[in-house]
Scaffold this motif. Structure first.
Motif, short mmCIF file in Angstrom:
data_model
loop_
_atom_site.label_atom_id
_atom_site.label_comp_id
_atom_site.label_asym_id
_atom_site.label_seq_id
_atom_site.Cartn_x
_atom_site.Cartn_y
_atom_site.Cartn_z
N VAL A 6 -37.14 17.49 23.25
CA VAL A 6 -37.92 16.39 23.83
C VAL A 6 -37.71 16.35 25.33
O VAL A 6 -36.67 16.76 25.85
CB VAL A 6 -37.53 15.04 23.19
CG1 VAL A 6 -37.91 15.04 21.72
CG2 VAL A 6 -36.05 14.74 23.34
N GLU A 7 -38.70 15.83 26.01
CA GLU A 7 -38.71 15.82 27.47
C GLU A 7 -38.40 14.41 27.97
O GLU A 7 -39.07 13.44 27.60
CB GLU A 7 -40.08 16.27 27.98
CG GLU A 7 -40.15 16.38 29.49
CD GLU A 7 -41.51 16.89 29.95
OE1 GLU A 7 -41.62 17.28 31.13
OE2 GLU A 7 -42.45 16.88 29.14
N ALA A 8 -37.37 14.28 28.80
CA ALA A 8 -36.97 12.99 29.36
C ALA A 8 -37.71 12.77 30.67
O ALA A 8 -37.53 13.54 31.63
CB ALA A 8 -35.46 12.95 29.58
N SER A 9 -38.53 11.74 30.72
CA SER A 9 -39.23 11.40 31.96
C SER A 9 -38.57 10.16 32.56
O SER A 9 -37.59 9.64 32.05
CB SER A 9 -40.71 11.12 31.66
OG SER A 9 -40.83 9.98 30.81
N GLY A 10 -39.14 9.68 33.66
CA GLY A 10 -38.56 8.52 34.31
C GLY A 10 -38.55 7.28 33.43
O GLY A 10 -37.67 6.43 33.55
N SER A 11 -39.52 7.20 32.51
CA SER A 11 -39.60 6.03 31.62
C SER A 11 -38.98 6.29 30.26
O SER A 11 -39.13 5.49 29.34
CB SER A 11 -41.07 5.63 31.44
OG SER A 11 -41.83 6.71 30.92
N GLY A 12 -38.29 7.42 30.11
CA GLY A 12 -37.67 7.74 28.83
C GLY A 12 -38.44 8.81 28.10
O GLY A 12 -38.92 9.79 28.70
N LEU A 13 -38.59 8.65 26.79
CA LEU A 13 -39.32 9.61 25.97
C LEU A 13 -40.74 9.13 25.73
O LEU A 13 -40.99 7.92 25.64
CB LEU A 13 -38.63 9.82 24.62
CG LEU A 13 -37.18 10.31 24.63
CD1 LEU A 13 -36.70 10.54 23.20
CD2 LEU A 13 -37.04 11.59 25.45
N SER A 14 -41.64 10.07 25.59
CA SER A 14 -42.99 9.70 25.18
C SER A 14 -42.96 9.18 23.75
O SER A 14 -41.99 9.41 23.01
CB SER A 14 -43.93 10.91 25.28
OG SER A 14 -43.58 11.87 24.29
N ARG A 15 -44.03 8.50 23.37
CA ARG A 15 -44.08 7.94 22.01
C ARG A 15 -43.97 9.05 20.97
O ARG A 15 -43.27 8.90 19.96
CB ARG A 15 -45.38 7.16 21.83
CG ARG A 15 -45.52 6.51 20.46
CD ARG A 15 -46.82 5.74 20.38
NE ARG A 15 -46.98 5.14 19.06
CZ ARG A 15 -48.07 4.46 18.69
NH1 ARG A 15 -49.06 4.27 19.54
NH2 ARG A 15 -48.15 3.96 17.47
N GLN A 16 -44.65 10.18 21.20
CA GLN A 16 -44.62 11.26 20.22
C GLN A 16 -43.24 11.90 20.16
O GLN A 16 -42.76 12.23 19.07
CB GLN A 16 -45.67 12.31 20.57
CG GLN A 16 -45.73 13.47 19.57
CD GLN A 16 -46.97 14.32 19.73
OE1 GLN A 16 -48.06 13.81 19.97
NE2 GLN A 16 -46.81 15.63 19.61
N HIS A 17 -42.58 12.06 21.30
CA HIS A 17 -41.26 12.67 21.29
C HIS A 17 -40.23 11.74 20.64
O HIS A 17 -39.33 12.20 19.93
CB HIS A 17 -40.84 13.03 22.70
CG HIS A 17 -41.48 14.30 23.19
ND1 HIS A 17 -41.13 14.91 24.37
CD2 HIS A 17 -42.44 15.10 22.64
CE1 HIS A 17 -41.84 16.02 24.53
NE2 HIS A 17 -42.66 16.14 23.49
N ARG A 45 -31.05 3.79 23.23
CA ARG A 45 -32.26 3.22 22.64
C ARG A 45 -32.52 3.77 21.24
O ARG A 45 -33.02 3.08 20.37
CB ARG A 45 -33.45 3.51 23.56
CG ARG A 45 -34.73 2.79 23.14
CD ARG A 45 -35.88 3.15 24.06
NE ARG A 45 -35.52 2.98 25.46
CZ ARG A 45 -35.73 3.91 26.39
NH1 ARG A 45 -36.29 5.07 26.06
NH2 ARG A 45 -35.39 3.70 27.64
N LEU A 46 -32.15 5.03 21.03
CA LEU A 46 -32.36 5.66 19.73
C LEU A 46 -31.18 5.44 18.78
O LEU A 46 -31.25 5.85 17.61
CB LEU A 46 -32.60 7.16 19.90
CG LEU A 46 -33.88 7.55 20.65
CD1 LEU A 46 -33.88 9.03 20.96
CD2 LEU A 46 -35.11 7.18 19.83
#
Length: 746
Positions: A6-17, A45-46
């Motif tokens: 999964v790809e970590a972006s500035g806002s966290g994970l995408s909904r699909q990830h 969060r997870l």
């Protein structure tokens, strides 16, 4: 191959990830190159631990179970292929790579076409990571089209989405081939590759449509059509479908079809349970450890580790809390509702000792988790002792609870009520002293005959009172009346004599008969009477209903709890409700549940770590109270369970009164049966006569006199009866239709 990336972006994970992580049921996150603080936030969060990649590369971690640890070699000369670390990204996603510093059974290939052919044969290095891997109890679409992922450009999006879709694909319970290929410009030079794809498609049963789902994040529609043409595929407008048909239809035949608007993600985001299952018997001891011995189903090569999950009857009903897992085994953890242990090294035959706590022990542990101290309240001690004497589920039977309440001698609550009334009126001390003297001398327990029992149906009274006696909660006796002091007394049947004596003045008394035989009276024994006077019967009634719904349960009927900050609270009911922690309040009247009471009760349930908050009353709980409780529970993250009169004391089923149309219909059906028998010109036996009379009365059993009368009429006037029935049936048909028509108009 089943581990998502999964790809970590500035806002966290995408909904699909984020969905991929949850569906895959991963044990932990590995931070490859994200900011450590961001990785910690995502993991929090997870609800998962996070491990740095540098730690994962340590020898003791990486090789707890290497791919070679489970691989079964057939011919070491033909190794699976792997991609070069410096090769195209799509090749790494399709075949996997090798760790340069470790020797692995894989051949690094630089021939582009081999990555297509080896995928068709499931002979890549990444495919070897799921040898002896299993899943079970998984929902699955069955057979799906071949998913052909096209990496027109070597970008991350295609490789990442292909990898995660494949990672979530069930291993054993789905037929979903997946390939990753470059664009048409490369594939058109691969000799015989279209034939090899066609051979795969032709070997599959026709359980799905289309044959191929072309998917890409980088290719244009025109580029997808070009690759489809290279592979000899034809476009299809058939509605996509998946599934299983029994018997299986014939294999697919050319021309093979494709679509470019199908999303394979819908086929993989389904529930699954990973692992290779096995089963075994074990002798379980309630006190002390039990030894579990079994042969594990996976064949390991060398010294490797594995996670093993246990489930079965001894663990059912236990809440999935860390402290309960440690009661079973010091290293135990709950995963997917099962107890998980890590084994390193993993042996062929396992022997492990576990303690299986009973629900009472688990309940005590749950209280220890949240409280500095706890003990049964005074009411709880009474309730526990009363429940231990007999099965309190009898309170659910018709009239038993009401009978016990009616026989309860009013003491503490009634005295308190009277004292409060006198205090509110400003009564002098003399009135209080008189009331105390009156109640101080009230030692006689309440008793009643069956015909004087209130709030119980007439047909249930005797049975309810006898049930209390069978439980040991009540006793039978006679009532004696003293002619001298006019006092009345209960005399237990075991103490009756020919000439009873008044317990007050000692004069000879007489048993009361009411003009007939002496009536049997009933009263509660002193302990049950005291417990009921303290309001324990509603608690036991609620507990009985909870256990009736979910038998794997245990509850404490009143507990004093002291928290770490020194505050003290009393909870009416606390315990385990089939794996969930339940806490709540029981009231005799629902009117006591005002806003302040609800807030106090729900805050206490939250503080006690409950999953479910219970709101219970013997009287109806109105909608406003339910809505307020539901809102408060949602804010506290609790489930709400409401039990009231409709659940605890359901109204007895009353038969619907018969209408005129019903009566006419019964008679008409009986006459038709009788006419059919007579037409056969055979003797009519008593059984047939009884059945006809029962039909005529709507199901009531006929009396012998009716049987004799009808049998005589049939034998003596058979011809006349046949003629009479023939003339009456037509008239009854009209009579039956008229009331029915009237009902429809009404």
């Amino acid at each position: 191959m089943t581990e998502p990336i999964v790809e970590a972006s500035g806002s966290g994970l995408s909904r699909q990830h984020e969905q991929a992580v949850r569906i895959a049921d991963v044990e932990a996150l590995v931070n490859v190159d994200a900011d450590p603080l961001a990785a910690e936030e995502i993991a929090s969060r997870l609800g998962l631990p996070v491990v740095a990649l540098a730690d994962m590369r340590k020898h003791t971690v990486v090789f707890t179970c290497s791919p070679d640890g489970v691989r079964e070699f057939t011919d070491r000369a033909y190794a699976p292929i792997a991609a070069s670390p410096n090769g195209p990204l799509w090749q790494l996603a399709a075949a996997g790579g090798v760790e340069p510093s470790h020797r692995e059974h894989a051949r690094v290939s630089d021939r582009e076409d081999e990555f297509g052919r080896y995928q068709l044969r499931n002979d890549t290095r990444i495919q070897g990571t799921i040898e002896q891997f299993g899943d079970y109890q998984s929902t699955t679409p069955g057979h799906t089209p071949l998913v052909l992922w096209v990496a027109q450009e070597d970008v991350l999006a295609d490789s990442l989405d292909f990898w995660n879709t494949r990672a979530l694909r069930q291993v054993d319970t789905i037929d979903m081939p997946m390939l990753m290929l470059p664009g048409a410009d490369a594939v058109k030079h691969w000799l015989e590759f279209p034939k090899q794809v066609a051979h795969l498609l032709g070997s599959r049963p026709g359980q799905f449509a289309p044959d191929v789902a072309l998917v890409s994040r980088s290719a244009s529609p025109e580029q997808l059509l070009e690759l489809a043409s290279v592979l000899g595929l034809e476009p299809s407008d058939e509605e996509p479908r998946t599934g299983v048909r029994i018997p299986a239809p014939p294999a697919r035949t050319s021309p093979f079809t494709f679509r470019t608007d199908v999303d394979p993600w819908d086929w993989v985001r389904l529930e699954r349970h990973y692992g290779v299952p096995t089963s075994f018997d074990v002798q379980v001891f309630a006190e002390g450890p039990s030894t579990l011995r079994f042969v594990q189903p996976v064949r390991f090569n060398g010294s490797v580790g594995a996670l093993v999950r246990f489930w079965g009857e001894p663990l059912l009903g236990l809440p999935a809390r860390p402290s309960i897992a440690r009661l079973v085994h010091p290293d135990g953890q709950w995963r997917d509702g099962k107890l998980q242990l890590a084994f390193l090294p993993m042996s062929h035959q396992l022997a492990i000792q576990m303690n299986f706590p009973l629900l009472p022990q688990a309940t005590e542990q749950l209280l220890d988790d949240v409280a500095a101290a706890h003990q049964p309240s005074s009411a709880g001690r009474l309730g526990t002792a009363l429940a231990e004497r007999a099965d309190s589920s009898a309170l659910l039977e018709p009239g038993v609870y009401e009978a016990a309440i009616a026989l309860t001698t009013p003491r503490s609550k009634e005295l308190m009520k009277r004292l409060q009334e006198l205090r509110a009126d400003g009564s002098p001390d003399a009135d209080l002293a008189e009331l105390a003297a009156t109640w101080g001398g009230r030692s006689e327990r309440r008793y009643l005959p069956a015909d004087k029992l209130p709030n119980v149906r007439t047909e249930d009274r005797a049975a309810a009172l006898e049930r209390l006696c069978a439980l040991g909660w009540a006793e039978r006796g006679l009532e004696s009346a003293c002619p001298s002091c006019a006092s009345r007394s209960f005399v237990p049947l075991s103490q009756t004599s020919g000439s009873p004596q008044c317990p007050g003045c000692g004069a000879v008394s007489a048993y009361q008969s009411g003009g007939a035989s002496a009536a049997v009276h009933y009263r509660l024994d002193s302990f049950t009477d005291r417990a009921s006077d303290n309001g324990l019967l509603p608690h036991l009634l609620v507990i009985a209903e909870l256990r009736r719904r979910k038998p794997r349960s245990h509850f404490l009927p009143g507990t004093d709890v002291t928290f770490a900050d020194g505050s003290q609270e009393e909870v009416d009911i606390f315990g385990i409700w089939d794996g969930k922690v339940l806490s709540g309040e029981v009231k005799t009247s629902a009117s006591e549940f005002d806003d302040a009471q609800l807030r106090r009760d729900i805050a206490l349930s939250e503080r006690l770590g409950a999953d479910v908050h219970l709101l219970a009353s013997v009287t109806p709980v109105d909608k406003a109270v339910r809505n307020t409780a539901r809102d408060l529970c949602e804010a506290a993250g609790l489930e709400l369970e409401v039990l009231d009169q409709a659940d605890l004391r359901p109204a007895a089923h009353k038969p619907v009164p018969a209408t005129a149309a019903d009566g006419l219909g019964w008679l008409r059906a009986a006459m038709a049966d009788l006419a059919a028998l007579i037409e056969k010109d055979r003797p009519v036996n008593r059984g047939q006569v009884a059945r006809i009379l029962k039909t005529a009365s709507g199901g009531a059993a006929p009396v012998p006199g009716h049987l004799e009368a009808l049998s005589w009429a049939l034998s003596e006037h058979r011809d006349g009866v046949a003629e009479l029935l023939s003339s009456l049936l037509g008239g009854f048909d009209v009579a039956v239709r008229e009331p029915e028509a009237a009902d429809q108009e009404a």
